[in-house]
Design a protein around this motif. Structure first.
Motif, mmCIF file in Angstrom:
data_model
loop_
_atom_site.group_PDB
_atom_site.id
_atom_site.type_symbol
_atom_site.label_atom_id
_atom_site.label_comp_id
_atom_site.label_asym_id
_atom_site.label_seq_id
_atom_site.Cartn_x
_atom_site.Cartn_y
_atom_site.Cartn_z
ATOM 1 N N ARG A 40 60.569 11.002 35.971
ATOM 2 C CA ARG A 40 59.268 10.392 35.652
ATOM 3 C C ARG A 40 58.189 10.875 36.628
ATOM 4 N NH1 ARG A 40 58.429 6.497 32.051
ATOM 5 N NH2 ARG A 40 60.201 5.385 31.115
ATOM 6 N N ASN A 41 58.508 10.858 37.910
ATOM 7 C CA ASN A 41 57.507 11.247 38.901
ATOM 8 C C ASN A 41 57.170 12.728 38.822
ATOM 9 O OD1 ASN A 41 57.992 8.551 39.805
ATOM 10 N ND2 ASN A 41 57.217 9.148 41.808
ATOM 11 N N THR A 42 58.141 13.551 38.448
ATOM 12 C CA THR A 42 57.860 14.981 38.265
ATOM 13 C C THR A 42 56.859 15.179 37.128
ATOM 14 O OG1 THR A 42 60.080 15.574 39.040
ATOM 15 C CG2 THR A 42 58.887 17.228 37.757
ATOM 16 N N ILE A 43 57.107 14.501 36.022
ATOM 17 C CA ILE A 43 56.221 14.628 34.852
ATOM 18 C C ILE A 43 54.837 14.058 35.159
ATOM 19 C CG2 ILE A 43 55.869 13.861 32.477
ATOM 20 C CD1 ILE A 43 58.983 13.909 32.232
ATOM 21 N N VAL A 44 54.800 12.872 35.776
ATOM 22 C CA VAL A 44 53.509 12.255 36.118
ATOM 23 C C VAL A 44 52.738 13.127 37.099
ATOM 24 C CG1 VAL A 44 52.429 10.282 37.277
ATOM 25 C CG2 VAL A 44 54.264 9.892 35.635
ATOM 26 N N GLY A 45 53.454 13.687 38.080
ATOM 27 C CA GLY A 45 52.804 14.553 39.059
ATOM 28 C C GLY A 45 52.177 15.773 38.421
ATOM 29 N N LEU A 46 52.882 16.396 37.482
ATOM 30 C CA LEU A 46 52.349 17.583 36.802
ATOM 31 C C LEU A 46 51.181 17.233 35.895
ATOM 32 C CD1 LEU A 46 55.745 19.326 35.954
ATOM 33 C CD2 LEU A 46 54.030 20.116 37.601
ATOM 34 N N GLY B 182 62.105 17.975 34.187
ATOM 35 C CA GLY B 182 60.722 17.494 34.136
ATOM 36 C C GLY B 182 59.748 18.619 33.823
ATOM 37 N N ILE B 183 59.962 19.788 34.426
ATOM 38 C CA ILE B 183 59.102 20.952 34.159
ATOM 39 C C ILE B 183 59.240 21.390 32.704
ATOM 40 C CG2 ILE B 183 58.721 23.390 34.735
ATOM 41 C CD1 ILE B 183 59.692 22.663 37.612
ATOM 42 N N ILE C 149 47.769 9.735 48.350
ATOM 43 C CA ILE C 149 48.905 8.924 47.887
ATOM 44 C C ILE C 149 48.865 7.549 48.516
ATOM 45 C CG2 ILE C 149 51.426 8.720 47.969
ATOM 46 C CD1 ILE C 149 50.507 10.672 45.897
ATOM 47 N N ILE C 150 48.551 7.485 49.827
ATOM 48 C CA ILE C 150 48.527 6.198 50.529
ATOM 49 C C ILE C 150 47.468 5.301 49.941
ATOM 50 C CG2 ILE C 150 48.001 5.131 52.784
ATOM 51 C CD1 ILE C 150 49.258 7.621 54.087
ATOM 52 N N LEU D 171 50.623 20.694 43.899
ATOM 53 C CA LEU D 171 49.835 19.469 43.813
ATOM 54 C C LEU D 171 50.678 18.270 43.358
ATOM 55 C CD1 LEU D 171 46.527 20.882 42.253
ATOM 56 C CD2 LEU D 171 46.901 20.106 44.596
ATOM 57 N N ALA D 172 51.789 18.539 42.654
ATOM 58 C CA ALA D 172 52.656 17.456 42.163
ATOM 59 C C ALA D 172 53.705 17.030 43.182
ATOM 60 C CB ALA D 172 53.354 17.894 40.867
ATOM 61 N N ILE D 173 53.855 17.825 44.261
ATOM 62 C CA ILE D 173 54.920 17.547 45.238
ATOM 63 C C ILE D 173 54.878 16.134 45.809
ATOM 64 C CG2 ILE D 173 55.645 18.102 47.611
ATOM 65 C CD1 ILE D 173 55.583 21.024 46.872
ATOM 66 N N PRO D 174 53.711 15.590 46.200
ATOM 67 C CA PRO D 174 53.720 14.212 46.742
ATOM 68 C C PRO D 174 54.329 13.200 45.782
ATOM 69 C CG PRO D 174 51.605 15.256 47.146
ATOM 70 C CD PRO D 174 52.360 16.171 46.251
ATOM 71 N N MET D 175 53.987 13.324 44.501
ATOM 72 C CA MET D 175 54.525 12.400 43.511
ATOM 73 C C MET D 175 56.028 12.617 43.311
ATOM 74 S SD MET D 175 53.578 9.869 41.610
ATOM 75 C CE MET D 175 51.798 10.045 41.478
#
Length: 493
Positions: free
Chosen positions: A375-381, A318-319, A491-492, A410-414
């Motif tokens: 997907r979530n890694t890319i979206v988070g970044l 993802g990175i 996130i919530i 900052l992307a960790i939650p996603m």
């Protein structure tokens, strides 16, 4: 010093004297379990160490496992070997089957175990009387009758397609699990189905077999099917079964599983004692709770290792895709396509390359876990505020430091949300690993489906659900430890 030398020497030579484990396979249906259990008990009675590889998906799965040395034997049928494995259009004698197996695959079969479990079509007596059905050819007159067949029978060389062409039948049957077809015919959801002539349900449910008046089906003599490396002493142990089981006895054994709720091992042991084939008649009782714990541990192993490896692949990927955006869409499309492959199909496709057991199961689970994490890694970044990126650059952070200090935190939650999703997916998908001998809670579910036993299905389904909840709670704890409170609240919302 001398003592140390002896210990080292023993450690070196011990594997040479270690007893080989004999792996006995079984197809996913009652009779296969019973016959395989008989083979395993005879081997154990003669002092061999046995590993049971039951619940294997079907003929192709068992055959590939046998050919590749993943199992040493399993019970098979002469008609199935002829049509499905050797792909012959004509009925072969046992002698011809032996010759072709030896020349093509270096495999062997035993003498027949004593009964012919041929395919048949069956109906309820009321339907037979209403439509005056006695023979398979009588179905020609009633194209609107509803058929429901096992998935294997629908696709076999000696299955529905050729049978329908041979008899000029026009019905369009649906696919059903073999054990569930009997329930469907009892509840009038279908009018006729395929059956094995030794099925226990035939007598119990008072069903009627249609006569194969044009003699389409070949003989299906039960035999032991051996891998090339199987030793003579092992074969001699198993071949005590040859010629001792007739059709009526096999039908009664199948009925005991279904209607007396006895275990396969109990039924097999009792039969072998009755035939004076066991020297040691002791019986180890199975502890249900112990079995559930053991299967849950295997299930957790499957889920944990596949998830860990998926994380190690998906997050760096993802990175990389975040940095090299030209490759982003093609990669996501490719992984998305792999995600659409049905789980059981993907497992079956891996058998020729990876065999059966934990390895192909873990590889398949990795494939299914990668997409949500990626997907979530890319979206988070991508979700990191562009203004923060500019500020980071302005204060002199290079791309690497900006990624490590600003973007990834900052992307960790996603990312964690993606991992949680993948974990839940893997807990459910791992139940299918039982079809390729990987064990886990799926063994209860698969066996329960074969027996139409709700309690057995629940023994697998409930712990699996509890395991999914446990993983959810674990990831919630991890999120609390790694993610600051204001980001969790975001996130919530």
């Amino acid at each position: 010093m001398r003592l140390n030398f002896i210990i080292i020497l023993l450690c070196i030579i011990q594997p040479a004297f270690a007893q080989k484990v004999i792996k006995v396979g079984a197809k996913h249906f009652n009779e296969g379990y019973i016959l395989s259990e008989m083979m395993a008990l005879l081997l154990e009675d003669d002092g061999f160490v046995v590993e049971r590889k039951f619940n294997l998906g079907g003929t192709s799965v068992c055959f590939e496992a046998l050919k590749n040395g993943e199992i040493d034997m399993y019970p098979e049928y002469s008609g199935t070997i002829s049509a499905e494995i050797l792909k012959e259009n004509t009925t072969l004698t046992l002698h011809e089957i032996r010759q072709l197996l030896a020349s093509k695959y270096h495999l062997e079969i035993s003498e027949p175990l004593g009964f012919n479990n041929t395919y048949a079509l069956l109906v309820k007596p009321e339907i037979a009387q209403q439509y005056q059905l006695k023979n398979i050819s009588d179905l020609r007159k009633y194209p609107n009758l509803k058929g429901g067949f096992s998935y294997e029978f629908l696709k076999r060389q000696d299955g529905w397609a050729k049978l329908a062409a041979f008899y000029h039948l026009k019905q369009n049957p649906v696919g059903l699990e073999h054990g569930l077809a009997y329930k469907a015919i009892k509840n009038n959801q279908i009018d006729f189905t395929d059956a094995y002539s030794t099925d226990g349900e035939i007598i119990q449910e008072k069903l009627m077999l249609l006569t194969d008046d044009l003699r389409f089906f070949p003989s299906y003599h039960a035999v032991a099917f051996y891998a090339p490396q199987t030793e003579k002493a092992v074969k001699q142990s198993v071949e005590k079964l040859c010629g001792i089981i007739n059709e009526t006895e096999m039908q009664a054994l199948n009925a005991q599983v279904l209607f007396e709720k006895k275990s396969f091992k109990e039924i097999a042991r009792h039969f072998l004692i009755k035939k004076n084939l066991l020297k040691h008649a002791h019986n180890k009782s199975n502890n249900t709770w112990q079995e559930i714990v053991e299967h849950s541990f295997v299930h957790l192993q499957l889920t944990f290792f596949s998830l860990l490896l998926a994380i190690l692949v998906a997050i760096p990927l993802g990175i990389f895709l975040y940095r090299f955006q030209s490759l982003l869409k093609p990669t996501l499309y490719l992984i998305g396509i792999m995600q659409t492959i049905p789980s059981i199909a993907l497992l079956a496709l891996m058998i020729p390359f990876l065999g059966i057991g934990l390895v192909p199961a873990i590889v398949a689970l990795i494939i299914y876990a990668i997409l949500p994490i990626l997907r979530n890694t890319i979206v988070g970044l991508y979700s990191v505020d562009p203004q923060l990126k500019k500020v980071a650059t302005a204060i002199g952070l290079n791309d690497y430091k900006r990624l490590v200090l600003i973007e990834l935190p900052l992307a960790i939650p996603m990312i964690i949300t993606g991992i949680r999703t993948a974990a839940v997916i893997n807990v459910g998908t791992a139940t299918l690993a039982a079809f390729i001998g990987a064990g886990g809670l799926g063994e209860f579910i698969v066996t329960g489906l074969a027996l139409n036993n709700t309690n057995l299905i629940l023994q697998g389904a409930i712990p699996s659900a509890i395991l999914a909840i446990f993983l959810e709670l674990c990831f919630e704890l991890i999120e609390r430890l790694l993610v600051s409170e204001h980001l969790r609240q975001k996130i919530i919302r």
